[in-house]
Design a protein around this motif. Structure first.
Motif, short mmCIF file in Angstrom:
data_model
loop_
_atom_site.label_atom_id
_atom_site.label_comp_id
_atom_site.label_asym_id
_atom_site.label_seq_id
_atom_site.Cartn_x
_atom_site.Cartn_y
_atom_site.Cartn_z
N ALA A 158 0.85 -1.19 0.00
CA ALA A 158 0.00 0.00 0.00
C ALA A 158 0.88 1.23 0.00
O ALA A 158 1.10 1.87 1.03
CB ALA A 158 -0.91 0.00 1.21
N ALA A 159 1.38 1.60 -1.17
CA ALA A 159 2.39 2.66 -1.25
C ALA A 159 1.83 4.03 -0.91
O ALA A 159 2.39 4.78 -0.11
CB ALA A 159 2.99 2.67 -2.65
N ASP A 160 0.70 4.36 -1.54
CA ASP A 160 0.10 5.68 -1.30
C ASP A 160 -0.25 5.87 0.17
O ASP A 160 -0.04 6.93 0.75
CB ASP A 160 -1.20 5.83 -2.12
CG ASP A 160 -0.94 6.44 -3.48
OD1 ASP A 160 -1.08 7.68 -3.59
OD2 ASP A 160 -0.57 5.71 -4.39
N VAL A 161 -0.78 4.80 0.74
CA VAL A 161 -1.20 4.89 2.14
C VAL A 161 0.01 5.08 3.04
O VAL A 161 0.00 5.88 3.97
CB VAL A 161 -1.97 3.62 2.55
CG1 VAL A 161 -2.36 3.70 4.01
CG2 VAL A 161 -3.19 3.46 1.70
N THR A 194 1.19 8.64 2.84
CA THR A 194 0.34 9.56 3.59
C THR A 194 0.47 9.35 5.09
O THR A 194 0.55 10.31 5.85
CB THR A 194 -1.13 9.38 3.17
OG1 THR A 194 -1.19 9.32 1.76
CG2 THR A 194 -1.97 10.51 3.67
N PRO A 198 -2.59 5.11 -14.63
CA PRO A 198 -2.18 3.78 -14.15
C PRO A 198 -2.20 3.60 -12.64
O PRO A 198 -2.36 2.48 -12.17
CB PRO A 198 -0.74 3.64 -14.67
CG PRO A 198 -0.29 5.00 -15.02
CD PRO A 198 -1.49 5.84 -15.27
N ASN A 199 -2.06 4.69 -11.89
CA ASN A 199 -2.13 4.54 -10.43
C ASN A 199 -3.60 4.40 -10.06
O ASN A 199 -4.34 5.38 -10.01
CB ASN A 199 -1.50 5.76 -9.75
CG ASN A 199 -1.47 5.60 -8.24
OD1 ASN A 199 -2.14 4.73 -7.67
ND2 ASN A 199 -0.70 6.44 -7.59
N VAL A 200 -4.00 3.15 -9.81
CA VAL A 200 -5.42 2.89 -9.61
C VAL A 200 -5.94 3.62 -8.38
O VAL A 200 -7.09 4.05 -8.33
CB VAL A 200 -5.68 1.37 -9.48
CG1 VAL A 200 -7.17 1.09 -9.46
CG2 VAL A 200 -5.02 0.65 -10.63
N VAL A 201 -5.10 3.73 -7.37
CA VAL A 201 -5.54 4.43 -6.16
C VAL A 201 -5.93 5.87 -6.50
O VAL A 201 -6.95 6.38 -6.05
CB VAL A 201 -4.43 4.43 -5.08
CG1 VAL A 201 -4.81 5.32 -3.92
CG2 VAL A 201 -4.20 3.01 -4.60
N TYR A 222 0.96 8.61 -11.87
CA TYR A 222 1.83 7.56 -12.40
C TYR A 222 2.61 6.85 -11.32
O TYR A 222 3.18 5.80 -11.54
CB TYR A 222 2.78 8.14 -13.44
CG TYR A 222 2.02 8.79 -14.56
CD1 TYR A 222 1.76 10.14 -14.56
CD2 TYR A 222 1.49 8.01 -15.58
CE1 TYR A 222 1.00 10.73 -15.56
CE2 TYR A 222 0.75 8.59 -16.59
CZ TYR A 222 0.50 9.94 -16.58
OH TYR A 222 -0.25 10.51 -17.56
N GLY A 223 2.68 7.46 -10.17
CA GLY A 223 3.41 6.84 -9.08
C GLY A 223 2.67 7.19 -7.81
O GLY A 223 1.67 7.89 -7.84
N PRO A 224 3.15 6.71 -6.67
CA PRO A 224 2.48 7.05 -5.42
C PRO A 224 2.50 8.56 -5.22
O PRO A 224 3.47 9.21 -5.55
CB PRO A 224 3.33 6.36 -4.35
CG PRO A 224 4.15 5.36 -5.08
CD PRO A 224 4.32 5.86 -6.47
N GLN A 267 -0.75 14.22 -0.22
CA GLN A 267 0.66 14.11 0.14
C GLN A 267 1.41 15.38 -0.27
O GLN A 267 2.25 15.89 0.48
CB GLN A 267 1.29 12.88 -0.55
CG GLN A 267 0.69 11.55 -0.12
CD GLN A 267 -0.46 11.12 -1.00
OE1 GLN A 267 -1.18 11.96 -1.54
NE2 GLN A 267 -0.64 9.82 -1.14
N ILE A 305 -0.34 -0.06 -8.99
CA ILE A 305 -0.07 0.89 -10.06
C ILE A 305 0.18 0.02 -11.29
O ILE A 305 1.14 -0.75 -11.34
CB ILE A 305 1.16 1.76 -9.75
CG1 ILE A 305 0.89 2.56 -8.48
CG2 ILE A 305 1.48 2.67 -10.91
CD1 ILE A 305 2.03 3.44 -8.08
N HIS A 315 -7.30 0.94 0.08
CA HIS A 315 -6.26 1.96 0.18
C HIS A 315 -6.88 3.35 0.10
O HIS A 315 -6.53 4.26 0.85
CB HIS A 315 -5.23 1.80 -0.93
CG HIS A 315 -4.49 0.51 -0.89
ND1 HIS A 315 -3.47 0.21 -1.76
CD2 HIS A 315 -4.61 -0.56 -0.08
CE1 HIS A 315 -2.99 -1.01 -1.48
NE2 HIS A 315 -3.67 -1.49 -0.47
#
Lengths: 307, 489, 118
Positions: free
Chosen positions: A27-30, A33, A114-117, A191-193, A198, C58, C72
């Motif tokens: 869980a990169a985005d999480v 944050t 592409p970053n689904v989150v 495209y990335g976290p 953030q 991603i 998430h």
């Protein structure tokens, strides 16, 4: 443990460890944050509050009986609830197969991101993000209401940290890069976290760092009360107006496909604007919150209880 | 495309930052009233449409219901929307006058901003068909409530606010846990879809646990005994107009959420009878009625008295819910409407008192009935409605509630209801006695200002009107109950 | 059974946070307790979303298995809600300290009682 300073530092470490756990659980985005907000801002505000209250807790736990009862009952209920849960890490569960699969399969086709989150946050469930923005906006209002009166500032100017030469030099070099990184996170969040929140937090932390080292007056000269107020409002209105434009074109609120000829371009544009609105408001609110916390001064005993 | 179903939320939600941008008190007040009236008109139109044509759906972002967030207005939502938005608008009229008396000048603009945010959030909770969206808006309403309460001029307002904050956050976290557990089993957050998915999942323990957490969190926001402890202090120390607004709207919204959870989400699961839900609701309702009424009778501060009275009235509403029948549900829904009118009128009258004499202790009321006849007449009529005297709206609620208990041959519950009503009479009488049967001091007090009196009497008049002709509340409540029971056979 | 161990550990953490919030009088400790409770709930959601051997959600060429991105998103929102509550709570704590001289519940309780008996 009675020393609140230690308690606060440990809670900051707890958040940081949680953030690391989030990374191991993909869980990169999480994680991003949580590290910024939980380990960063939260600990900062707690320490700022500690500077204004007593450092040590007066008594130990006062109602252990009630607490233990509640905890045991709740814990038992939770344990009972897990007996039917799917084991950790299983691939095909209702939660993974039902709606989530759609997002993973169609994110690029629907939104081009592409970053689904990010695509879920800004587009599919964009209304929740507007709600979240309003939450942080409300908190900012609350802090202004509670701490905005300047009744307790003293006249003595804090020397800030003028004498810490190394800190001053290094931070002056770092702060522009921190701000640049904030912009990177803001615009590269698809495209990335990363993303609006953030980015807003990182930008605010650059300003907060400056304020800690060079004094709040310096920070206020750029981020005055009126400025932060207008910026916070602008971010919210930017987000909302993006949605309203869609309404005016006859589609649903926050339907970005109405924003451009090609639906996917519309989505990209909408996500960009919406995340920008988020970033602006979050940065403005956090800067204002910190400056309000910063303005309070320690009240000596004889002045207590008089306001 | 029909944009109506989100206007009632969007108007107040966006009016709030606009008010903040201008930063002028009088302008903020006017913008707030305009937004609230817009929300009310929207809600009324939605009610008419839903009564005629069935539920309305709105898909945020244009995404289909399960992928995106859906707003779903059925009879129950529309009814609550009308109640909350109308009272939100009515309360704004005297709000500026009350704010001038009770709130610091520098905070007044923020008062209107926060009020609008709270109103928008409550309406958002009612309109939404997505469980997590409800959670987000629940938090907006919670945060704005904490701020509104903390604006009280008494320093105890701060303590009331932080206590509410701690308890409210625990409740919100419980709701979050419940949503998480539910999601792990069903993979969806959409209310309609949840009820479908839950049919596939057999009486799972996780689902029942999820329900418990959701229910406990909601009951805390609802101030159902014994989780009501935050309410008396919050309503007592908040600015009077805030108490009026919250008493009329916030707990009703939490009750809406409980009804929605019980019927629209978990309807099927609860039919199995594994959880003794009805018994628990009945028990807590009865305890709430007695605890609330007895505590109210013991109070010397009128705001605190009516705060405990709210706890009791919520007990009545939950009693109707616990009967688990169409009649019981109808009674609860009627009472939601009537109680909003009653408590709204009562707290507004108290606001008038605070405007003139600064505080609302029983000892200060001596002889004021003669000096402020209109205000006290409003309190009396509101009080009679609370007791359930015929010709007032309260009588209709009690009548339907009694009928619902008789329908199930639960005679002892009928006795409970009657006893509870008598206890209500006890504390109302104390107020009347102080106001008229005691000699006043040498204070020269004039009647409350017109801007407070008019909305108060508007609500009092509504109490009487809907006591005489309750066709609106009855027909809508019955339709809502039928619809909800229809979804869980 | 071992598949559930993760959840039990998370619940233990949750209960610790809940215990601290209820048992202690000091307002700062209560706020910290709430924070621990909330972070543990976040862990619960992320654990539910986790898929063994999957990648960060991603989308990339060559990856076929991703962790569930929906929780998430929900947690991102929940984190923001959490910090908003903490900021507001701390502002209240500062004001209470200024006007009461203490942030211990017991002392505030007696101040409340004295006030309502006046």
């Amino acid at each position: 443990m009675r020393d609140l300073f230690a308690v606060i530092m440990l809670s900051g470490i707890y958040s940081l460890i949680a953030a690391s756990l989030f990374i191991t659980m993909d869980a990169a985005d999480v994680a991003f944050t949580e590290a910024a907000v939980g380990a960063g801002v939260s600990t900062l505000l707690l320490l700022k509050t500690l500077a204004l209250v007593d450092r040590h807790e007066s008594t130990g736990p006062t109602r252990p009986g009630l607490a233990i009862t509640v905890v045991i009952a709740t814990g038992a209920l939770l344990a009972y609830g897990t007996l039917d849960m799917h084991p950790f890490g299983e691939t095909h569960t209702p939660s993974n197969d039902h709606i989530a699969a759609y997002y993973l399969e169609n994110s690029i086709e629907d939104t081009g991101v592409p970053n689904v989150v990010t695509s879920i946050l800004a587009s599919y469930r964009g209304f929740d993000t507007l709600g979240e923005l309003i939450v942080i906006f409300t908190a900012g209002i609350g802090v202004i209401v509670l701490l905005g009166q300047t009744g307790t500032s003293d006249s003595e100017i804090r020397p800030a940290m003028r004498q810490h030469l190394v800190l001053r030099v290094v931070s002056k070099i770092l702060i522009p890069f921190i701000m640049l990184f904030a912009f990177y996170v803001q615009f590269h969040g698809e495209y990335g976290p990363g993303g609006g929140f953030q980015a807003g937090v990182i930008f605010a932390s650059a300003v907060i760092l400056y304020s800690i080292l060079f004094g709040p007056e310096a920070a206020r000269s750029v981020f005055s009360n009126a400025t932060t107020r207008i910026l916070a409002v602008s971010g919210v209105l930017l987000f909302a107006c993006t949605g309203i434009v869609s309404m005016l074109k006859g589609k649903a609120f926050l339907d970005y496909s109405a924003l451009a000829e090609d639906p996917v371009s519309g989505q990209l544009l909408g996500i960009l604007l919406v995340e920008l609105g988020v970033g602006i408001t979050v940065a403005a609110v956090l800067i204002r919150v910190f400056l309000e916390f910063d303005e309070r001064r320690w009240q000596p005993d004889d002045q207590r209880g008089q306001s | 495309m029909l944009q109506l179903p989100i206007l009632q939320v969007l108007l107040p939600l966006l009016a709030a930052p606009v008010c903040l941008a201008f930063n002028k008190e009088a302008l903020a007040w006017l913008i707030a009233i305009a937004a609230a009236i817009g929300a009310t008109i929207t809600s009324v139109m939605l009610l008419v449409m839903v009564m005629q044509g069935g539920p309305i759906s709105y898909h945020m972002g244009g995404w289909p219901a399960l992928i995106g967030i859906e707003y779903r207005i059925d009879v129950l939502s529309a009814w609550l929307l009308v109640i909350v938005s109308t009272l939100g608008a009515v309360m704004l009229v005297p709000a500026r006058a009350c704010a001038i008396r009770e709130i610091e000048p520098s905070q007044r603009v923020y008062f209107f901003v926060t009020y609008l945010l709270c109103l928008a959030a409550l309406l958002g909770i009612i309109s939404s068909g997505d469980l997590f969206n409800i959670f987000v808006f629940l938090e907006i309403s919670a945060l704005s409530s904490y701020i509104l309460i903390a604006m009280g001029k008494d320093r105890m307002a701060l303590v009331a606010s932080i206590r509410y904050l701690v308890l409210g956050t625990i409740g919100a976290t419980f709701i979050l846990i419940g949503i998480g557990l539910l999601y792990s089993k069903t993979g969806t957050l959409n209310i309609k879809d949840l009820s479908l998915q839950l049919r596939e999942v057999e009486g799972s323990r996780t689902v029942l646990t999820a329900f418990c957490f959701l229910a406990i969190g909601t009951m805390l926001k609802l101030a159902l005994f014994p989780l009501h402890v935050w309410l008396p202090n919050a309503y007592t120390y908040a600015p009077s107009i805030v108490s009026a607004f919250l008493a009329a709207t916030a707990t009703k919204t939490a009750l809406y959420l409980l009804i929605r959870l019980c019927y629209s989400v978990f309807g099927e699961t609860l039919q199995d009878g594994v959880l003794p839900l009805e018994e628990v609701l009945l028990a807590l309702g009865i305890l709430g009625i007695f605890a609330g009424s007895l505590m109210a009778a013991a109070q010397t501060n009128l705001k605190r008295m009516f705060a405990y009275s709210s706890v009791a009235q919520i007990g009545f509403m939950v009693l109707g819910l616990g009967l688990a029948s169409a009649a019981g549900l109808t009674a609860t829904l009627i009472h939601i409407f009537n109680h909003a009118l009653m408590k709204g009128a009562l707290f507004l009258a108290l606001a008038g008192l605070v405007y003139r004499i600064g505080d609302v202790r029983l000892s200060d009321m001596a002889g004021l009935g003669r000096a402020m006849p209109l205000t006290f007449a409003a309190i009396v009529i509101g009080g009679l409605s609370l007791i359930g005297v015929p010709l007032t709206a309260g009588f209709i609620s009690k009548w339907y509630l009694v009928q619902a208990t008789l329908e199930q041959d639960m005679w002892w519950l009928t006795v409970v209801i009657l006893l509870g009503s008598l206890l209500t009479g006890l504390y109302i009488f104390r107020v009347i006695e102080a106001a008229w049967f005691r000699d006043s001091g040498t204070k020269q007090v004039s009647e409350a200002p017109l801007i407070i009196l008019l909305p108060t009497w508007l609500l009092v008049g509504a109490n009487i009107y809907f006591g005489l002709d309750a066709s609106l509340s009855i027909s809508v409540s019955e339709a809502a109950a039928m619809y909800l029971m229809g979804t869980s056979p | 059974m071992t598949g559930l161990l993760v959840f039990w550990v998370i619940f233990a953490l949750m209960m610790t946070g809940l215990y601290v919030t209820i048992a202690h009088d000091n307002l700062i400790k209560k706020v910290v307790g709430l924070g621990i409770l909330q972070v543990s709930v976040f862990m619960l959601y992320i654990a539910i979303a986790n898929v063994r051997g999957a990648a960060i959600p991603i989308l990339k060429e060559g990856e076929s298995l991703y962790s569930n991105p929906l929780p998430h998103v929900l947690i991102l929102t929940a984190i923001v809600v959490g910090i908003a509550t903490v900021a507001l709570a701390l502002a209240l704590v500062i004001r209470i300290r200024e006007r009461f001289g203490t942030i211990e519940e017991a002392a505030l309780e007696s101040a409340a009682r004295d006030w309502s008996e006046r």
